[in-house]
Design a protein around this motif. Structure first.
Motif, PDB file in Angstrom:
ATOM      1  N   ALA A 493       0.837  -1.202   0.000  1.00  0.00           N
ATOM      2  CA  ALA A 493       0.000   0.000   0.000  1.00  0.00           C
ATOM      3  C   ALA A 493       0.871   1.251   0.000  1.00  0.00           C
ATOM      4  CB  ALA A 493      -0.919  -0.004   1.220  1.00  0.00           C
ATOM      5  N   GLU A 494       1.947   1.222   0.779  1.00  0.00           N
ATOM      6  CA  GLU A 494       2.873   2.359   0.789  1.00  0.00           C
ATOM      7  C   GLU A 494       3.566   2.493  -0.561  1.00  0.00           C
ATOM      8  OE1 GLU A 494       3.974   2.173   5.577  1.00  0.00           O
ATOM      9  OE2 GLU A 494       5.505   1.751   4.060  1.00  0.00           O
ATOM     10  N   LEU A 495       3.890   1.374  -1.175  1.00  0.00           N
ATOM     11  CA  LEU A 495       4.530   1.414  -2.487  1.00  0.00           C
ATOM     12  C   LEU A 495       3.572   2.013  -3.526  1.00  0.00           C
ATOM     13  CD1 LEU A 495       6.925   0.668  -4.320  1.00  0.00           C
ATOM     14  CD2 LEU A 495       5.931  -1.614  -4.543  1.00  0.00           C
ATOM     15  N   ASP A 496       2.312   1.614  -3.483  1.00  0.00           N
ATOM     16  CA  ASP A 496       1.328   2.138  -4.436  1.00  0.00           C
ATOM     17  C   ASP A 496       1.064   3.621  -4.199  1.00  0.00           C
ATOM     18  OD1 ASP A 496       1.101  -0.362  -5.579  1.00  0.00           O
ATOM     19  OD2 ASP A 496      -0.632  -0.931  -4.350  1.00  0.00           O
ATOM     20  N   SER A 497       1.158   4.056  -2.937  1.00  0.00           N
ATOM     21  CA  SER A 497       0.879   5.459  -2.628  1.00  0.00           C
ATOM     22  C   SER A 497       1.919   6.405  -3.206  1.00  0.00           C
ATOM     23  CB  SER A 497       0.809   5.656  -1.112  1.00  0.00           C
ATOM     24  OG  SER A 497       2.085   5.490  -0.509  1.00  0.00           O
ATOM     25  N   LEU A 498       3.067   5.858  -3.622  1.00  0.00           N
ATOM     26  CA  LEU A 498       4.090   6.711  -4.243  1.00  0.00           C
ATOM     27  C   LEU A 498       3.644   7.190  -5.623  1.00  0.00           C
ATOM     28  CD1 LEU A 498       7.350   4.717  -3.342  1.00  0.00           C
ATOM     29  CD2 LEU A 498       6.420   6.722  -2.181  1.00  0.00           C
ATOM     30  N   GLY A 499       2.655   6.521  -6.186  1.00  0.00           N
ATOM     31  CA  GLY A 499       2.169   6.905  -7.499  1.00  0.00           C
ATOM     32  C   GLY A 499       3.037   6.344  -8.608  1.00  0.00           C
ATOM     33  N   PRO A 500       2.616   6.541  -9.849  1.00  0.00           N
ATOM     34  CA  PRO A 500       3.394   6.008 -10.981  1.00  0.00           C
ATOM     35  C   PRO A 500       4.704   6.778 -11.163  1.00  0.00           C
ATOM     36  CG  PRO A 500       1.576   7.350 -11.762  1.00  0.00           C
ATOM     37  CD  PRO A 500       1.385   7.221 -10.288  1.00  0.00           C
ATOM     38  N   ALA A 501       5.741   6.033 -11.503  1.00  0.00           N
ATOM     39  CA  ALA A 501       7.037   6.658 -11.761  1.00  0.00           C
ATOM     40  C   ALA A 501       7.136   7.035 -13.231  1.00  0.00           C
ATOM     41  CB  ALA A 501       8.159   5.700 -11.387  1.00  0.00           C
ATOM     42  N   THR A 505      10.874   1.509 -11.482  1.00  0.00           N
ATOM     43  CA  THR A 505      11.046   1.541 -10.026  1.00  0.00           C
ATOM     44  C   THR A 505      12.048   0.463  -9.626  1.00  0.00           C
ATOM     45  OG1 THR A 505       8.810   2.370  -9.590  1.00  0.00           O
ATOM     46  CG2 THR A 505       9.931   1.237  -7.792  1.00  0.00           C
ATOM     47  N   TRP A 506      13.053   0.903  -8.894  1.00  0.00           N
ATOM     48  CA  TRP A 506      14.041  -0.019  -8.334  1.00  0.00           C
ATOM     49  C   TRP A 506      13.664  -0.281  -6.880  1.00  0.00           C
ATOM     50  CZ3 TRP A 506      18.653  -1.573 -10.993  1.00  0.00           C
ATOM     51  CH2 TRP A 506      18.831  -0.979 -12.241  1.00  0.00           C
ATOM     52  N   LEU A 507      13.680  -1.555  -6.484  1.00  0.00           N
ATOM     53  CA  LEU A 507      13.480  -1.926  -5.087  1.00  0.00           C
ATOM     54  C   LEU A 507      14.740  -2.610  -4.582  1.00  0.00           C
ATOM     55  CD1 LEU A 507       9.856  -3.410  -4.824  1.00  0.00           C
ATOM     56  CD2 LEU A 507      10.661  -1.171  -4.089  1.00  0.00           C
ATOM     57  N   VAL A 508      15.186  -2.217  -3.401  1.00  0.00           N
ATOM     58  CA  VAL A 508      16.371  -2.830  -2.817  1.00  0.00           C
ATOM     59  C   VAL A 508      16.058  -3.196  -1.369  1.00  0.00           C
ATOM     60  CG1 VAL A 508      17.344  -0.550  -2.276  1.00  0.00           C
ATOM     61  CG2 VAL A 508      18.834  -2.555  -2.297  1.00  0.00           C
ATOM     62  N   TYR A 509      16.382  -4.430  -1.013  1.00  0.00           N
ATOM     63  CA  TYR A 509      16.164  -4.868   0.367  1.00  0.00           C
ATOM     64  C   TYR A 509      17.340  -5.723   0.808  1.00  0.00           C
ATOM     65  CZ  TYR A 509      14.526  -9.428  -1.487  1.00  0.00           C
ATOM     66  OH  TYR A 509      14.421 -10.647  -2.110  1.00  0.00           O
ATOM     67  N   THR A 510      17.376  -6.023   2.084  1.00  0.00           N
ATOM     68  CA  THR A 510      18.490  -6.784   2.631  1.00  0.00           C
ATOM     69  C   THR A 510      17.980  -7.772   3.676  1.00  0.00           C
ATOM     70  OG1 THR A 510      20.696  -6.610   3.654  1.00  0.00           O
ATOM     71  CG2 THR A 510      18.981  -5.127   4.485  1.00  0.00           C
ATOM     72  N   MET A 511      18.845  -8.701   4.055  1.00  0.00           N
ATOM     73  CA  MET A 511      18.535  -9.727   5.057  1.00  0.00           C
ATOM     74  C   MET A 511      17.241 -10.459   4.702  1.00  0.00           C
ATOM     75  SD  MET A 511      19.745  -7.881   8.578  1.00  0.00           S
ATOM     76  CE  MET A 511      21.364  -7.081   8.677  1.00  0.00           C
ATOM     77  N   PRO A 512      17.284 -11.329   3.700  1.00  0.00           N
ATOM     78  CA  PRO A 512      16.075 -11.984   3.185  1.00  0.00           C
ATOM     79  C   PRO A 512      15.253 -12.720   4.235  1.00  0.00           C
ATOM     80  CG  PRO A 512      17.947 -12.364   1.723  1.00  0.00           C
ATOM     81  CD  PRO A 512      18.493 -11.685   2.931  1.00  0.00           C
TER      82      PRO A 512
END
Length: 556
Positions: A493-501, A505-512
């Motif tokens: 929901a937070e990702l969608d609230s950013l609106g269209p780019a 969109t690049w997503l980066v995360y850590t510690m799977p």
């Protein structure tokens, strides 16, 4: 008589400081502020004042206790070292220094960043009076702050105190080992710790674990001397070492629990001068540790102690089976293969069994803290990272070497080696374990986590209109440490609230492991609509940094 006067004077000074110093004065000295709106800190200063009065009163009581007379003149039971053995030990210390300074500035990881960002901007006074979470290994943090002041702002300076304590813990192992086994086995244990993957890793880790290891081994050596001879001086040295270890990390309490159990068992059996352990050892340990934490004690008991642990039933890191698998993986890395690790475990069991029969205290020093700690952390649902038990590494290495020596001797007798052949067979097997451990070092100098490499990749492939988003805890390293200004999300929901780019969109995360439990909806979205560009692995097991980019169809 002069000693009595000194004790009385010291006790009175401490009492006067506790009575006359005001909370406002202490806070101004520590924090540099005159009227703080911080009730826990004010309460902490009152506890600190009470601690000074308590220690001063206890010093006065000790001044009038009967003078101690040693029960005998002989020194501690310490295996004698030949000049050649002393030279080998000195050479191993030099090698250990070189191996821990090499590539000291490579690949800082998440917890080190927390220490740097949260505590390195503070003064020493602020550090010892600030405890937001257990990431503050207070004594280490103070030394890291002083190191940065002396050598400049760098990763290697931040890690330098860990190197110092790492080398010191190797020396302490030799000092302790000669009390429970012979000099040859003590030297072989030093050699194994010198080339140990895990010991080098933690010696290049800007955290307090090598300090905790050092004070665990040193205090245990002085504890064994004090129990054997009842000498108040050794008990006081013991209490100082324990308090410093506790000031680094409160898991030192697990070690003290083992010490107390061993002392109580010896006292029940009627050891001479047993009450010296209580009055010169354990009571001073409690008073000194209370004083060390008095300023932050309201925050510690108020929940800050558990803030850095990702506890809870939904976290895989609290699962005992996960912790067991981490230990297995660590053994495979440390011994360069699963087969050798299995042999090492079997040899460890042989050594532990022999120590249980002949040197019960050493076996207890390993078993009691690890089992009690494991049980306590499991019961409260706290994280079960194997690094929390790193303090027992010295005892574990001595047990492995002893088991290898015994195994080699048995093999030597079975093949009917003449004379001292079985002893040399045992030493050869120990040397083989050391040699095998060397094979794992090809991995130890890799970055602990590769956040910098992830940034480089993204910035090289980023196109105009692309946006970069971090997921959950990945925000801290990229934004707080590296100074990026990337958006952060924890739900779709937070990702969608950013609106269209405008672009991708690049997503980066850590510690799977943590991400799978904390952000399952985002990881499901990544599986459907994103392409994994790169997985950056480091020497921190489970610390991969994953870079993903939105597929063209999903972006449109």
């Amino acid at each position: 008589m002069n000693t009595v006067y000194l004790k009385v004077a010291a006790g009175l000074v401490l009492i006067l400081l506790g009575v006359l110093a005001s909370s406002e004065q202490l806070i101004w000295i520590l924090q540099g502020i005159e009227a703080p709106d911080d009730r826990p800190l004010v309460l902490g200063t009152l506890l600190f004042k009470g601690g000074l009065v308590g220690i001063g009163t206890y010093v006065l009581l000790l001044a009038f206790m009967p003078r101690y007379t040693p029960p005998r003149a002989d020194g501690p039971e310490l295996a004698v070292a030949s000049p050649a053995q002393t030279a080998i030990f000195a050479g191993l210390i030099l090698v250990s220094i070189a191996m821990r300074l090499y590539r000291l500035d490579v690949g800082i990881w998440y917890d080190e960043m927390l220490t740097y960002v949260r505590y390195m901007p503070l003064s020493v006074g602020q550090i010892i009076s600030t405890y937001d979470d257990a990431n503050n290994h207070v004594l280490f943090t103070v030394l890291a702050r002083l190191s940065l002041s002396a050598f400049g702002d760098s990763v290697w300076a931040l890690r330098l105190p860990a190197v110092g304590f790492g080398v010191a813990s190797i020396a302490a192992l030799y000092y302790f080992g000669r009390r429970v086994t012979n000099t040859r086995e003590s030297l072989l244990a030093v050699a194994l710790m010198t080339v140990s993957y895990h010991h080098i890793w933690f010696s290049q880790n800007a955290r307090g674990y090598t300090a905790l290891l050092f004070f665990t081994i040193l205090s245990s050596a002085w504890f064994m001397d004090a129990v054997r001879h009842g000498n108040p001086r050794k008990w006081l040295l013991y209490s100082a070492a324990v308090a410093l270890g506790a000031f680094t990390h409160l898991t030192m309490g697990l070690v003290v629990f083992a010490h107390f159990a061993i002392w109580a068992a010896a006292a029940i059996r009627g050891m001479p001068y047993r009450w010296n352990g209580l009055f010169f050892g354990f009571i001073p340990v409690g008073l000194l540790t209370f004083l060390a934490y008095a300023l932050v004690l309201p925050n510690v008991v108020g929940g800050a102690l558990l803030n850095s642990g990702l506890q809870g039933p939904d976290s895989e890191w609290t699962n005992p089976l996960w912790a067991l698998m981490e230990v297995v993986n660590g053994l495979q890395v440390g011994f360069a293969g699963g087969g050798v690790a299995v042999v090492a475990v079997a040899i460890f069991a042989i050594g532990l069994g022999d120590f249980l029969r002949k040197r019960t205290a050493l076996a207890a020093l390993f078993l009691i803290p690890t089992l009690v700690g494991f049980g306590a952390m499991t019961s409260i649902g706290y994280t079960l990272f194997p690094r929390f038990f790193f303090f027992a590494m010295g005892f574990g290495i001595l047990i492995v070497i002893h088991g290898a020596a015994l195994t080699g001797q048995v093999i030597g007798r079975l093949v009917r080696l003449p004379g001292r052949g079985p002893q040399w067979a045992g030493a050869l097997l120990c040397a083989g374990i050391v040699a095998v451990s060397l094979l794992s070092l090809r991995h130890v100098y890799a970055p602990k986590q590769s956040f910098a490499a992830a940034i480089k990749l993204i910035e090289q492939q980023q196109l105009p209109g692309d946006r970069i988003v971090t997921v959950g805890i990945a925000e801290f390293p990229f934004n707080s440490y590296y100074g990026k200004d990337w958006a952060n999300v924890t739900t779709t929901a937070e990702l969608d609230s950013l609106g269209p780019a405008e672009g991708r969109t690049w997503l980066v995360y850590t510690m799977p492991v943590q991400a799978e439990g904390a952000y399952p909806d985002i990881l499901a979205r990544i599986d459907r609509n994103y392409r994994v560009v790169e997985r950056f692995y480091g020497s921190l097991n489970g610390g991969a940094v994953i870079v993903c980019v939105e597929e063209a169809a999903a972006a449109s």
